[in-house]
Design a protein around this motif. Structure first.
Motif, PDB file in Angstrom:
ATOM      1  N   ALA A  22      10.307  31.702 -14.530  1.00 42.83           N
ATOM      2  CA  ALA A  22      11.216  31.268 -13.460  1.00 42.83           C
ATOM      3  C   ALA A  22      11.612  29.809 -13.657  1.00 42.83           C
ATOM      4  CB  ALA A  22      10.558  31.473 -12.097  1.00 42.83           C
ATOM      5  N   MET A  23      10.641  28.971 -14.034  1.00 36.86           N
ATOM      6  CA  MET A  23      10.951  27.558 -14.257  1.00 36.86           C
ATOM      7  C   MET A  23      11.915  27.403 -15.432  1.00 36.86           C
ATOM      8  SD  MET A  23       8.552  24.299 -15.187  1.00 36.86           S
ATOM      9  CE  MET A  23       7.551  24.476 -13.751  1.00 36.86           C
ATOM     10  N   GLN A  24      11.638  28.100 -16.525  1.00 38.06           N
ATOM     11  CA  GLN A  24      12.513  28.005 -17.693  1.00 38.06           C
ATOM     12  C   GLN A  24      13.917  28.499 -17.356  1.00 38.06           C
ATOM     13  OE1 GLN A  24      11.752  26.391 -20.391  1.00 38.06           O
ATOM     14  NE2 GLN A  24       9.671  26.051 -19.674  1.00 38.06           N
ATOM     15  N   LYS A  25      14.020  29.569 -16.579  1.00 40.42           N
ATOM     16  CA  LYS A  25      15.336  30.080 -16.184  1.00 40.42           C
ATOM     17  C   LYS A  25      16.095  29.041 -15.364  1.00 40.42           C
ATOM     18  CE  LYS A  25      17.591  34.071 -14.031  1.00 40.42           C
ATOM     19  NZ  LYS A  25      18.660  33.352 -13.417  1.00 40.42           N
ATOM     20  N   SER A  26      15.411  28.391 -14.414  1.00 40.02           N
ATOM     21  CA  SER A  26      16.087  27.380 -13.602  1.00 40.02           C
ATOM     22  C   SER A  26      16.531  26.209 -14.470  1.00 40.02           C
ATOM     23  CB  SER A  26      15.188  26.904 -12.461  1.00 40.02           C
ATOM     24  OG  SER A  26      14.187  26.041 -12.922  1.00 40.02           O
ATOM     25  N   TRP A  27      15.732  25.878 -15.476  1.00 46.28           N
ATOM     26  CA  TRP A  27      16.094  24.758 -16.343  1.00 46.28           C
ATOM     27  C   TRP A  27      17.313  25.072 -17.189  1.00 46.28           C
ATOM     28  CZ3 TRP A  27      11.148  22.013 -18.516  1.00 46.28           C
ATOM     29  CH2 TRP A  27      10.447  21.473 -17.447  1.00 46.28           C
ATOM     30  N   THR A  28      17.519  26.336 -17.542  1.00 43.03           N
ATOM     31  CA  THR A  28      18.702  26.674 -18.336  1.00 43.03           C
ATOM     32  C   THR A  28      19.977  26.491 -17.528  1.00 43.03           C
ATOM     33  OG1 THR A  28      18.644  29.028 -17.770  1.00 43.03           O
ATOM     34  CG2 THR A  28      17.448  28.344 -19.763  1.00 43.03           C
ATOM     35  N   GLU A  29      19.834  26.516 -16.208  1.00 43.23           N
ATOM     36  CA  GLU A  29      20.997  26.377 -15.330  1.00 43.23           C
ATOM     37  C   GLU A  29      21.190  24.945 -14.840  1.00 43.23           C
ATOM     38  OE1 GLU A  29      19.828  29.257 -12.451  1.00 43.23           O
ATOM     39  OE2 GLU A  29      20.185  30.934 -13.817  1.00 43.23           O
ATOM     40  N   ASP A  30      20.291  24.036 -15.205  1.00 40.71           N
ATOM     41  CA  ASP A  30      20.322  22.654 -14.736  1.00 40.71           C
ATOM     42  C   ASP A  30      20.792  21.743 -15.868  1.00 40.71           C
ATOM     43  OD1 ASP A  30      19.836  20.094 -13.792  1.00 40.71           O
ATOM     44  OD2 ASP A  30      17.905  20.603 -12.912  1.00 40.71           O
ATOM     45  N   GLY A  31      21.922  21.084 -15.675  1.00 40.93           N
ATOM     46  CA  GLY A  31      22.486  20.226 -16.711  1.00 40.93           C
ATOM     47  C   GLY A  31      21.719  18.941 -16.951  1.00 40.93           C
ATOM     48  N   ASP A  32      20.746  18.635 -16.094  1.00 37.24           N
ATOM     49  CA  ASP A  32      19.963  17.404 -16.252  1.00 37.24           C
ATOM     50  C   ASP A  32      18.722  17.595 -17.106  1.00 37.24           C
ATOM     51  OD1 ASP A  32      21.758  16.105 -14.656  1.00 37.24           O
ATOM     52  OD2 ASP A  32      20.528  16.144 -12.852  1.00 37.24           O
TER      53      ASP A  32
END
Length: 172
Positions: A22-32
């Motif tokens: 879940a964390m990795q998925k959210s990071w793929t969607e976060d440009g920062d």
């Protein structure tokens, strides 16, 4: 990768595999954020699945909104058996070069807990210099401008690219 003695060094809590996904998925969607999972190649070559070959991750955080060319670097080799073998150094140098080549990074920072001698040694060995200490957070901040990236980065990238090419040829 559940090593409770490791959490204080990373200032993080252990995650379940589902939480990690879940964390990795959210990071793929976060440009920062920019993150790569580190796999131990020898395990893949032995026929292990990617999950079994996962040994850590390397990250860039673009959290200085006043300077979009600055990134905070982070590396974690969570698998105890993979530590001290150069995987972290190789992954970190590749990520730093990736940041320069693909994300236009001009300056790197890193924050390391005062007691994390392995990380301090790694980052200072590739050119990071201490710029401040926080007694409140018990961490040291290091910086490195992109021009100071050591020759090792180019060497690792060249080695990596040639190994990928030979790996692809073996599959043909």
């Amino acid at each position: 990768m559940d090593d409770r003695s490791f959490s204080p060094r990373t200032a993080s809590e252990p995650l379940s595999l589902d939480e990690e996904y879940a964390m990795q998925k959210s990071w793929t969607e976060d440009g920062d954020k920019c993150t790569f999972i580190i796999l131990q190649r020898s395990l893949l070559e032995e026929g292990k699945e990617e999950i079994e070959a996962m040994i850590g991750d390397v990250n860039l955080f673009f959290n200085n909104h006043d300077d979009p060319h600055e990134a905070e670097a982070e590396i974690m080799i969570a698998e105890a058996s993979a530590r001290g073998k150069g995987y972290g150094r190789q992954a970190l140098l590749l990520m730093l070069q990736y940041g320069v080549d693909n994300q236009n990074v001009k300056k790197y920072t890193v924050k390391i807990g005062e007691g994390n001698e392995a990380s301090i040694k790694l980052f200072t060995s590739i050119g990071f210099e201490e710029v401040s200490r926080s007694s409140v957070f018990k961490e040291i901040t290091f910086e490195m401008p992109w021009e100071k990236l050591v020759e090792d980065a180019r060497h690792y990238i060249d080695t990596y690219n040639s190994s990928i090419e030979s790996y692809k040829r073996e599959d043909e």
